[in-house]
Design a protein around this motif. Structure first.
Motif, short mmCIF file in Angstrom:
data_model
loop_
_atom_site.label_atom_id
_atom_site.label_comp_id
_atom_site.label_asym_id
_atom_site.label_seq_id
_atom_site.Cartn_x
_atom_site.Cartn_y
_atom_site.Cartn_z
N ASN A 17 -5.61 -16.02 -15.06
CA ASN A 17 -5.77 -16.99 -13.98
C ASN A 17 -5.61 -16.20 -12.70
OD1 ASN A 17 -6.02 -19.31 -12.53
ND2 ASN A 17 -4.21 -20.32 -13.37
N LEU A 18 -6.69 -15.51 -12.29
CA LEU A 18 -6.60 -14.52 -11.23
C LEU A 18 -7.13 -15.06 -9.91
CD1 LEU A 18 -7.87 -11.36 -13.16
CD2 LEU A 18 -5.51 -12.12 -12.83
N ALA A 19 -6.45 -14.72 -8.84
CA ALA A 19 -6.86 -15.14 -7.50
C ALA A 19 -8.08 -14.36 -7.05
CB ALA A 19 -5.72 -14.93 -6.51
N THR A 20 -8.95 -15.04 -6.29
CA THR A 20 -10.07 -14.37 -5.62
C THR A 20 -9.56 -13.81 -4.30
OG1 THR A 20 -11.86 -15.65 -6.63
CG2 THR A 20 -12.24 -14.79 -4.41
N GLU A 21 -9.87 -12.55 -4.05
CA GLU A 21 -9.42 -11.89 -2.83
C GLU A 21 -10.53 -11.86 -1.78
OE1 GLU A 21 -6.62 -8.37 -3.08
OE2 GLU A 21 -7.65 -8.21 -5.00
N ILE A 22 -10.18 -12.13 -0.53
CA ILE A 22 -11.09 -12.01 0.60
C ILE A 22 -10.73 -10.71 1.31
CG2 ILE A 22 -11.96 -13.09 2.69
CD1 ILE A 22 -10.75 -15.74 1.57
N ILE A 23 -11.66 -9.77 1.32
CA ILE A 23 -11.36 -8.42 1.79
C ILE A 23 -12.12 -8.13 3.07
CG2 ILE A 23 -11.44 -5.97 1.17
CD1 ILE A 23 -11.31 -6.87 -1.77
N SER A 24 -11.41 -7.62 4.07
CA SER A 24 -12.01 -7.32 5.38
C SER A 24 -12.81 -6.03 5.32
CB SER A 24 -10.91 -7.20 6.43
OG SER A 24 -10.10 -6.07 6.16
N SER A 25 -13.55 -5.77 6.39
CA SER A 25 -14.39 -4.56 6.44
C SER A 25 -13.55 -3.29 6.46
CB SER A 25 -15.30 -4.60 7.66
OG SER A 25 -14.53 -4.66 8.86
N ASP A 26 -12.26 -3.41 6.87
CA ASP A 26 -11.38 -2.24 6.87
C ASP A 26 -10.50 -2.19 5.62
OD1 ASP A 26 -10.30 -4.59 8.15
OD2 ASP A 26 -8.54 -3.42 8.70
N GLY A 27 -10.87 -2.95 4.60
CA GLY A 27 -10.24 -2.83 3.29
C GLY A 27 -8.96 -3.61 3.08
N GLU A 28 -8.60 -4.52 4.00
CA GLU A 28 -7.38 -5.30 3.87
C GLU A 28 -7.67 -6.66 3.24
OE1 GLU A 28 -4.22 -4.33 4.63
OE2 GLU A 28 -5.08 -2.36 5.03
N THR A 29 -6.74 -7.15 2.41
CA THR A 29 -6.87 -8.50 1.86
C THR A 29 -6.38 -9.48 2.93
OG1 THR A 29 -6.52 -7.76 -0.42
CG2 THR A 29 -6.11 -10.09 0.05
N ILE A 30 -7.29 -10.32 3.44
CA ILE A 30 -6.93 -11.24 4.52
C ILE A 30 -6.69 -12.66 4.03
CG2 ILE A 30 -8.12 -9.87 6.28
CD1 ILE A 30 -10.43 -11.88 6.15
N GLY A 31 -6.90 -12.90 2.75
CA GLY A 31 -6.67 -14.23 2.20
C GLY A 31 -7.07 -14.29 0.75
#
Length: 305
Positions: A17-31
């Motif tokens: 049951n894995l979360a979907t990650e929103i990743i920024s252009s600089d490689g950070e998970t922002i949500g």
């Protein structure tokens, strides 16, 4: 006699049951989008002292048994459970994966315990010790929307698991015994969490994973958290993330899996790469916040002129 048991296919593909990650252009998970805030990581992403702390505290003979610790089980039986439940890491994983806590009514609990033993031995045949430890850390619930070790490290210390210090790893391992009781953000629990952390350090010394001098030094350190709650409403670019959620509802309908079913953005552990730069977004939001505090005064000032 034992009711339903996991099949070979179940053991090959334990429910995730894995979360979907929103990743920024600089490689950070922002949500994230999730039902459970879990992001799986590999054994190679775990620091050695975190693994050592787990083995020393939860299952001292982990590398010697095949799922069931005969010596620990015998000790638990002869002491009528007063010396602990003798559940190995693999048995605990079996419980988390396939039947949770279950009934506390003794006859049913005994049946569940036998099921744990059977599933644990199957897991040991199916996976390496390293894979079992990784699965255990990925499945464990650390409360406060922190499911799995990666989320826990981010929520409580604002870092990746590989960057955890020894004393920080000891806090997280200490929570596994009873996450609600050893919840480090509860002010009334700070003292018992501190003592539990030092108990873990003591177990590491007992099992030759840590020198006594290092333990004495680490035990004196205050417990310092860097608490970062993760929820749909926390973090940066919340408006953009809501737009993205609606966008993904259409995307999953037009991009099915190979078997024809739709992706679930709350369970399937997708990674969504965006053009948002997390640093610029943070600066922009800080600028808006600073401006809004003076907005009403500026309105009155201009209304007079």
């Amino acid at each position: 006699l034992f009711g339903s048991m996991p099949s070979f296919e179940d053991l090959e593909n334990p429910e995730s049951n894995l979360a979907t990650e929103i990743i920024s252009s600089d490689g950070e998970t922002i949500g994230k989008f999730y039902n459970e805030n879990r992001t799986a990581i590999k054994y190679s992403d775990l620091p050695k002292h975190l693994v050592d702390a787990l083995v020393a505290t939860e299952d001292e003979r982990f590398y010697e048994h095949s799922g069931i610790d005969a010596r620990g089980t015998l000790g638990a039986v002869t002491s009528f459970g007063t010396s602990g439940g003798a559940s190995t890491i693999t048995q605990q994983l079996a419980k988390m994966l396939f039947h949770k806590e279950g009934s506390r009514f003794l006859p049913f609990r005994m049946i569940q315990k036998v099921k744990e033993w059977i599933i644990a031995t199957r897991l040991e045949r199916q996976y390496t010790k390293q894979e079992i430890i990784a699965m255990y850390f990925n499945k464990a619930d650390f409360v406060n929307n922190a499911v799995g070790i990666r989320s826990a490290a981010k929520v409580y210390f604002g870092k990746e698991p590989r960057d955890l210090k020894i004393e920080e790893a000891a806090v997280l391992v200490g929570m596994l015994k009873n996450p609600s009781l050893f919840n480090p953000i509860k002010e009334k629990r700070k003292e018992i969490v501190f003592k539990r952390r030092n108990t873990v350090l003591g177990q590491m010394v007992k099992n030759n994973f840590l020198e006594e001098a290092a333990k004495e030094s680490l035990s004196k350190k205050p417990m310092v958290l860097d608490y970062h709650p993760e929820s749909h409403n926390e973090g940066i670019a919340t408006y953009f993330r809501e737009y993205l959620r609606d966008f993904m509802k259409t995307w999953v309908k037009n991009n099915p899996k190979k078997d024809g079913t739709e992706y679930d953005i709350y369970r399937d552990g997708l990674k969504i790469y965006t053009t948002i730069d997390s640093r610029m977004q943070k600066y922009a939001e800080e600028g808006v916040d600073a401006h809004l505090t003076n907005l009403q005064q500026e309105f009155f000032k201009q209304a007079k002129t």
